[in-house]
Every structure is written in structure tokens, then in C-alpha cells.
Design a protein around this motif. Structure first.
Motif, mmCIF file in Angstrom:
data_model
loop_
_atom_site.group_PDB
_atom_site.id
_atom_site.type_symbol
_atom_site.label_atom_id
_atom_site.label_comp_id
_atom_site.label_asym_id
_atom_site.label_seq_id
_atom_site.Cartn_x
_atom_site.Cartn_y
_atom_site.Cartn_z
ATOM 1 N N GLY A 1 0.889 -1.168 0.054
ATOM 2 C CA GLY A 1 0.184 0.074 -0.155
ATOM 3 C C GLY A 1 0.710 1.335 0.100
ATOM 4 N N VAL A 2 0.111 2.382 0.063
ATOM 5 C CA VAL A 2 0.858 3.607 0.071
ATOM 6 C C VAL A 2 0.502 4.531 1.250
ATOM 7 C CG1 VAL A 2 0.784 3.647 -2.310
ATOM 8 C CG2 VAL A 2 -1.111 4.911 -1.253
ATOM 9 N N CYS A 3 1.381 5.189 1.689
ATOM 10 C CA CYS A 3 1.299 6.459 2.798
ATOM 11 C C CYS A 3 1.048 7.853 2.138
ATOM 12 C CB CYS A 3 2.204 6.162 3.897
ATOM 13 S SG CYS A 3 2.112 7.089 5.355
ATOM 14 N N LEU A 4 -0.096 8.468 2.255
ATOM 15 C CA LEU A 4 -0.006 9.592 1.438
ATOM 16 C C LEU A 4 0.690 10.674 2.067
ATOM 17 C CD1 LEU A 4 -4.025 9.796 0.964
ATOM 18 C CD2 LEU A 4 -2.151 8.806 -0.610
ATOM 19 N N ALA A 5 1.306 11.756 1.233
ATOM 20 C CA ALA A 5 2.099 12.839 1.703
ATOM 21 C C ALA A 5 0.811 14.048 2.210
ATOM 22 C CB ALA A 5 2.644 13.438 0.620
ATOM 23 N N PRO A 6 1.065 14.632 3.208
ATOM 24 C CA PRO A 6 -0.025 15.476 3.848
ATOM 25 C C PRO A 6 -0.679 16.475 3.014
ATOM 26 C CG PRO A 6 2.095 15.580 5.226
ATOM 27 C CD PRO A 6 2.525 14.531 3.952
ATOM 28 N N GLU A 7 0.312 16.935 1.844
ATOM 29 C CA GLU A 7 -0.312 17.844 0.905
ATOM 30 C C GLU A 7 -1.143 17.314 -0.136
ATOM 31 O OE1 GLU A 7 3.979 17.024 -0.486
ATOM 32 O OE2 GLU A 7 2.787 17.279 1.236
ATOM 33 N N LYS B 1 -3.681 -1.119 0.320
ATOM 34 C CA LYS B 1 -4.064 -0.093 1.238
ATOM 35 C C LYS B 1 -3.586 1.316 1.036
ATOM 36 C CE LYS B 1 -6.596 -3.263 3.669
ATOM 37 N NZ LYS B 1 -7.864 -3.247 3.537
ATOM 38 N N ILE B 2 -4.402 2.259 1.595
ATOM 39 C CA ILE B 2 -4.164 3.522 1.542
ATOM 40 C C ILE B 2 -4.258 4.086 2.870
ATOM 41 C CG2 ILE B 2 -4.758 5.871 0.572
ATOM 42 C CD1 ILE B 2 -5.896 4.391 -1.800
ATOM 43 N N TYR B 3 -3.195 4.885 3.635
ATOM 44 C CA TYR B 3 -2.878 5.346 4.821
ATOM 45 C C TYR B 3 -2.737 6.671 4.804
ATOM 46 C CZ TYR B 3 -1.028 5.577 9.743
ATOM 47 O OH TYR B 3 -0.682 6.116 10.895
ATOM 48 N N ALA B 4 -3.499 7.590 5.667
ATOM 49 C CA ALA B 4 -3.344 9.104 5.600
ATOM 50 C C ALA B 4 -3.148 9.418 7.105
ATOM 51 C CB ALA B 4 -4.770 9.859 5.192
ATOM 52 N N LEU C 1 -6.703 6.000 8.913
ATOM 53 C CA LEU C 1 -6.634 7.609 9.205
ATOM 54 C C LEU C 1 -6.041 7.855 10.441
ATOM 55 C CD1 LEU C 1 -9.515 7.126 8.015
ATOM 56 C CD2 LEU C 1 -9.571 9.452 7.052
ATOM 57 N N SER C 2 -5.218 8.838 10.741
ATOM 58 C CA SER C 2 -4.820 9.099 11.975
ATOM 59 C C SER C 2 -4.447 10.522 11.967
ATOM 60 C CB SER C 2 -3.556 8.289 12.549
ATOM 61 O OG SER C 2 -2.638 8.389 11.732
ATOM 62 N N GLY C 3 -4.439 11.235 13.328
ATOM 63 C CA GLY C 3 -3.840 12.606 13.091
ATOM 64 C C GLY C 3 -4.715 13.492 13.964
ATOM 65 N N SER C 4 -4.256 14.716 14.357
ATOM 66 C CA SER C 4 -4.663 15.324 15.547
ATOM 67 C C SER C 4 -6.010 15.507 15.695
ATOM 68 C CB SER C 4 -3.964 16.622 15.874
ATOM 69 O OG SER C 4 -4.073 17.478 14.622
ATOM 70 N N VAL C 5 -6.801 15.793 14.346
ATOM 71 C CA VAL C 5 -8.044 16.075 13.938
ATOM 72 C C VAL C 5 -8.957 15.011 14.584
ATOM 73 C CG1 VAL C 5 -8.624 15.381 11.762
ATOM 74 C CG2 VAL C 5 -9.838 17.383 12.840
ATOM 75 N N LEU C 6 -8.389 13.639 14.708
ATOM 76 C CA LEU C 6 -9.115 12.810 15.043
ATOM 77 C C LEU C 6 -8.915 12.323 16.611
ATOM 78 C CD1 LEU C 6 -8.604 10.340 11.983
ATOM 79 C CD2 LEU C 6 -10.675 11.828 12.289
ATOM 80 N N SER C 7 -7.534 12.298 16.711
ATOM 81 C CA SER C 7 -7.092 12.020 18.238
ATOM 82 C C SER C 7 -5.640 12.280 18.461
ATOM 83 C CB SER C 7 -7.338 10.616 18.716
ATOM 84 O OG SER C 7 -6.848 10.277 20.046
ATOM 85 N N THR C 8 -5.311 13.063 19.477
ATOM 86 C CA THR C 8 -3.881 13.166 19.705
ATOM 87 C C THR C 8 -3.524 11.778 20.055
ATOM 88 O OG1 THR C 8 -4.363 13.824 22.032
ATOM 89 C CG2 THR C 8 -4.178 15.329 20.261
#
Length: 613
Positions: A533-539, A566-569, A589-596
């Protein structure tokens, strides 16, 4: 002002194909069939972006990019080729001669995105030449000494990072408290600026409140003693979207407990809740609730977490360290900010807030259960395993506060399906076996499905990743493991890198490639790689919000899905990116908008939503 693009290729068909791809854009396009012709055009015209083929008679594309930097230093340089020595390419990129490489055959969507992003970065390079003479203006800028210690931060930078200048002064630009950049980058940037050149690249800044800010950073020398660092946020110039609140609603409820816990701190004293009820007809509208929320943010100076279980009710979490005097002053500020009338749907009205301060009642044993009650959530499903600050057994004591942290990873439905390993170092006197044992113990207590852990190897040293994978292999319970590898490692023909990938696969680790959308390879090459799979760049997801590119972006990601990948952001730090991820069916998906990041014992917050249906 029209933007000038120079196309350099000895094959007329390639130039024609790129022209056709850009026919809907209002660019001035110049053409050259050789490196010498291109240099002549650069001397006569202000070229914002140059796309050059690598393999051409006479001067190749790498040499052209190197020479053009001296003639036109603010031109963004994009190299296009079907065959190139990746070792030479990486060196040219590290030297700053090549800003971007795109492999043939290219994907029209990604190449168009790269061109538009390159034109923005040209503007950043041009600004930097002007900013070398002054630090004033609206560009977020830092001034460091030759050791990268911040000596000055202008007002736009402080506003963006939500901090005072004093919090940044004396901090090393490449320290983990201020940036998330690999150690090797400091060496390359230092070498370039010491050669009197301007460096340009992707840069992640960390604010004192632990929020992360993705940017493009340009760094230029100011004499021998100082460096000017100016940035442009990746999320700049985004349009507000109607579906942002809908996307946030997917992650309301239990997931807000993480933010509330973080705001309350780790003090043994219990926090308080300030409840603000606003009386006004028609307040059931989300727009009106948003107006009230904005006034509360202004009244509190964004110092406290605010949660609204109902449109007319707002809860402000006050940590135990807030004094009665501060609470009274906050109440007065709120009353004052609501004295001005609000104009809504053509009507002017005065909102009247009722303010009260509540503390956990004695009959509720745990303050987290009290928060659940006040937020309208169900109680803890496992009351016998509640956190407690008074316990006698050694085993129970371990449940009070885990030493180890994880980042929850969600699926499209908002359920926790995996845990990402922390990017920071482990606590003193601990190792990955200790971390994994603690994670397994808490995971199996809350979730029925097998544990899935994800490690981004680009954030860790090689030895650290090997220790991590060995801990997975030695674990007594089955653990699914995914490792995100950098493009350099995936594409490398070095025996050491090939053996390393084979070692990870032998340990049953799935492999993802990092920063898809920013990487050198295109989607067709991705499908031929031995990865899962791939891990997306933030931009990447930010670009997808453009209405023109959204259909193409979905097709591109769907093609990856169709091949079983799989696609992971992992950097969901804005609601706009979250909305894009859902529209494009991103798997993880993961990141601060979901959970610290949370401690392992705090996984209980997500257990109600953690079962996969």
C-alpha cells in the motif's frame, strides 16, 4: 500576472503532450529542444517553472538544472524522465538543483498538481530574495544563528504557531520540540546555506501546544552568522467547505475525551466544568451555535477546550490549576463578549449566557465517567476496570497511568482498527518489547480483534526499526505489523536495503511506501512494486479539495484500491484533509483532528467504537 513555464525536451511529441495537458490553464509556455536553448530563454525571460527531460543530446537535464540555478535562482526546476540514475537524482535533489522529479509515463493528475505546487513554491523562492533585506511583512519567518538557534520570530509565525516569540527563542530549528525533520536534512540544509544558496523543501513545524503545521520552507543565508527561514503553509488559501462539520461529527463523542483529558493534564486534582447556556430563539441552528462558539473562543483566548453537546449548551473544561479568581475573570469576559448584538438571518438579537461552574459530585467515582455524563455519552462499559488513584496491588497500579503512548488509527466508520507507534523516543529504561507488551495487554482488554501496529520507519533510526520488528516477531500473541518505508529504501538497489526489506517480509511485516503524491515514482510504478500500500503525503489530500482535480484523484486512488493495496493517511491535522480522505475512501486515518497520541490505558475511551463490524 501570467505565469511562464519552460518545456525542455528533444522530443517534440513530449512537449506537445504536456501542452495539451495544460490547455485549460492560462500559462505562457516556452519551448526548448536542448539545454543550451533553455539557458538562453532563462537569460531573456522570467521563467517561473521549468520542466526538463533528463536524457537529451549534449547537456542532460541534471546539468541543465544545475546551470539554470545560477542564471534564474527562483525558477522551480522539475525533472521528467523515464530513465535516470536514482543515486545521481537524490544527490541533485539534496544539492537543491532539482526540486521535483516525475517519472515517465506520468500521471496527468499528479503532474498537473506538481506544476501548480511548483508555481506556488516559485513565489516563495522569489519572496525569499526580497525578504533577505527585511523581516517585516506577512510572511511567517524565523531568524536563526549559524547553529540553527532561533533568535527572532516575526508576528505571523507566532500567530500561526499560537505562541509567543519568547517560547521560540533559544530553540534549535531542528529540535523535535520545533520540527519533525530527519537528522540528515539538517546536514544537507547546512551545507547549502554555507555555500551561499537558498534551500527549499517540505518542512513540518511543531507548535508548543503540540499541533503540527505542514509547510514549504525556504532558508537563505544572511552573512556568515544568520539564516532566514520563511515558510508557506501547505493548507494556505483553502476554501471553507460545507461538509467539514459533517466529517467532524463522525468523530464526536468518545473521541473528544482524548482532547479533554489532554487539556485537564495529569494533575491528581480533578478538573471543573464551566457550563454556558445561551438563551435565544432559533439557537437550534448550527450557524448560530458556531457564532456562539467563536465568541467563547475569543473570551477564553483559546486557552481551554470547549465542547457543545447541544447547539445552545457549551462546556468549558477548566484544569484543576485554574484559580477561583481566574474562573471569575473568565465568567466576566464571557458576559462582556456577549453584550454586542448578533445579526442572524437579517435579525439583530442579544444572546444571554447563563454561566455556572460544576465539579464532580461525590457519588460519581471517576471524573472521566462524570465527563461522559456531562457530554451525553454512555458510561464506561467496564466499570470494574476504571482508573483509580488509590490501589494496593502492583498490577492495578500499572493501570493507573501507562508509561507508553500510541496514536489511534481509524477506519472510514470511525472505529479504531490499529495503533501507530510513537515517533518520539521511548521512556528511559524501556525498550520496544516493553512497549509492545503494554500495548498488547491494554488492547486485548478493550478489543476483540487482533492487534495491528503501524510504524513509520522514516521517523526512526534503522536500528530502532529492527528492534521494533524483532519485538513483533518475539511477541507471544499474534500481532499484525505494517512498516512505512521511505522511497529511497524501496527503490534502492543496494544489497543492504534489499536484505532489510527481505528481513521485514520474513517477519510478516506489510510494507507501505511513504509520501505518495510527493514521491519520485508515479502510480503505474507503485502498482509494480513489492509493497502492500501507500502512505499519503500531507499535501496530497489538500490538493484534492480543488474541484477540478477531485474526480481524477478519486480515480487514481481507486486504481490503487483495485490492485488490493491499502491507503493510509497519517496526518489528518485539518478538517479539509479529513473530508477529502472520506470522499476518496482512504482505508486508514490518523492525526490530531481525530485524536492526539494517548497512553495505553486511555484506549478504553475508544473501546465502544473499536469493534469492526
Amino acid at each position: 500576472m501570467s505565469q511562464n513555464i519552460l518545456l525542455v525536451d528533444d522530443e517534440a511529441g513530449i512537449i506537445h503532450a504536456i501542452r495539451r495537458m495544460l490547455r485549460s490553464e492560462s500559462f505562457n509556455i516556452f519551448e526548448a529542444n536542448s539545454g543550451d536553448e533553455a539557458l538562453a530563454i532563462l537569460e531573456r525571460h522570467d521563467i517561473h517553472l521549468m520542466i526538463s527531460d533528463y536524457k537529451m543530446p549534449g547537456m542532460n537535464g541534471l546539468t541543465l538544472c544545475h546551470k539554470s540555478r545560477a542564471i534564474s535562482p527562483t525558477t522551480y526546476r522539475l525533472l521528467l524522465s523515464g530513465q535516470v540514475d536514482y543515486a545521481q537524482l537524490r544527490q541533485a535533489s539534496q544539492d537543491g538543483d532539482v526540486h521535483r522529479f516525475v517519472a515517465k509515463p506520468w500521471d496527468n493528475l499528479l503532474l498537473t498538481m506538481d506544476i501548480k505546487e511548483g508555481l506556488k513554491q516559485h513565489q516563495l523562492l522569489a519572496r525569499m530574495h526580497l525578504l533577505s533585506q527585511e523581516l517585516q511583512g506577512n510572511q511567517p519567518t524565523l531568524l536563526t544563528d549559524s547553529n540553527w538557534i532561533v533568535r527572532l520570530a516575526n508576528a505571523p509565525m507566532c500567530r500561526a504557531l499560537n505562541c509567543s516569540e519568547s517560547e521560540l527563542l533559544g530553540v534549535n530549528l531542528f529540535a523535535t520540540t520545533l520540527s519533525d525533520m530527519p537528522v540528515t536534512m539538517e546536514t544537507e540544509v547546512t551545507r547549502q546555506v554555507e555555500d551561499g544558496k537558498t534551500w527549499l523543501g517540505h518542512f513540518t513545524l511543531n507548535a508548543p501546544d503540540q499541533s503540527r503545521h505542514q509547510s514549504w520552507m525556504a532558508i537563505a543565508p544572511l552573512g556568515e552568522q544568520y539564516r532566514m527561514c520563511s515558510c508557506q503553509w501547505v493548507s494556505e488559501d483553502r476554501e471553507p467547505l460545507r461538509d467539514i462539520q459533517d466529517e467532524l461529527d463522525r468523530y464526536s463523542g468518545d473521541h473528544h475525551l482524548s482532547r479533554l483529558q489532554h487539556a485537564a493534564g495529569l494533575s491528581s486534582r480533578e478538573p471543573q466544568l464551566m457550563m454556558v447556556s445561551v438563551r435565544s430563539d432559533g439557537l437550534d441552528s448550527k450557524d448560530m451555535a458556531a457564532i456562539c462558539y467563536e465568541r467563547l473562543q475569543a473570551a477564553t483566548d483559546d486557552l481551554y477546550e470547549i465542547y457543545s453537546p447541544k447547539p445552545e449548551t457549551f462546556l468549558i473544561l477548566l484544569p484543576a490549576t485554574v484559580s477561583e479568581e481566574q474562573t471569575e475573570r473568565l465568567s466576566q469576559n464571557i458576559q462582556q463578549d456577549f453584550t454586542d448584538p448578533v445579526t442572524y438571518q437579517g435579525q439583530s438579537m442579544v444572546l444571554q449566557p447563563d454561566i455556572s461552574v460544576e465539579q464532580k459530585p461525590g457519588y460519581v467515582e471517576n471524573w472521566e465517567d462524570w465527563l461522559r455524563l456531562r457530554l451525553g455519552l454512555s458510561g464506561n462499559s467496564k466499570p470494574k476496570e476504571k482508573l483509580s488513584v488509590t490501589t494496593s496491588s502492583e498490577d492495578s497500579s500499572a493501570e493507573v497511568s501507562s508509561r507508553f503512548r500510541v496514536m489511534p488509527v481509524f477506519n472510514q466508520a470511525g472505529s479504531v482498527i490499529a495503533l501507530a507507534a510513537p515517533s518520539e523516543a521511548l521512556p528511559v529504561n524501556s525498550n520496544w518489547k516493553d512497549w509492545l507488551a503494554d500495548v498488547c495487554r491494554h488492547w486485548h482488554k478493550e478489543f476483540s480483534q487482533p492487534l495491528h501496529v503501524i510504524m513509520n520507519a522514516t521517523e526512526h533510526r534503522h536500528e530502532t526499526v529492527r528492534e521494533f520488528s524483532q519485538a513483533i516477531a518475539d511477541c507471544e500473541t499474534p500481532v499484525r505489523c505494517t512498516v512505512v518505508l521511505g522511497e529511497d529504501c524501496i527503490l534502492s538497489q543496494d544489497d543492504k536495503d534489499i536484505r532489510w526489506q527481505a528481513e521485514l517480509r520474513a517477519r510478516q511485516c506489510e510494507l507501505l511506501i511513504a509520501n505518495f503524491g510527493r514521491s519520485y515514482i508515479n502510480s503505474r510504478q507503485i502498482l509494480s512494486l513489492p509493497i502492500q500500500g501507500v502512505c499519503l503525503a500531507p499535501e496530497f489530500l489538500t490538493h484534492m479539495r480543488n474541484s477540478k482535480s477531485l474526480p481524477q484523484s478519486r480515480r487514481l486512488l481507486q486504481r490503487i484500491h483495485d490492485h488490493g493495496m491499502k491507503i493510509y493517511a497519517p496526518n489528518m491535522d485539518t478538517t479539509e484533509s479529513l473530508a477529502s480522505a472520506h470522499q476518496s475512501n482512504v482505508d486508514w486515518l490518523s492525526g490530531s483532528v481525530l485524536s492526539t497520541p494517548v497512553s495505553c490505558d486511555q484506549l478504553t475511551w475508544f473501546s465502544a467504537s473499536g469493534e469492526i463490524g
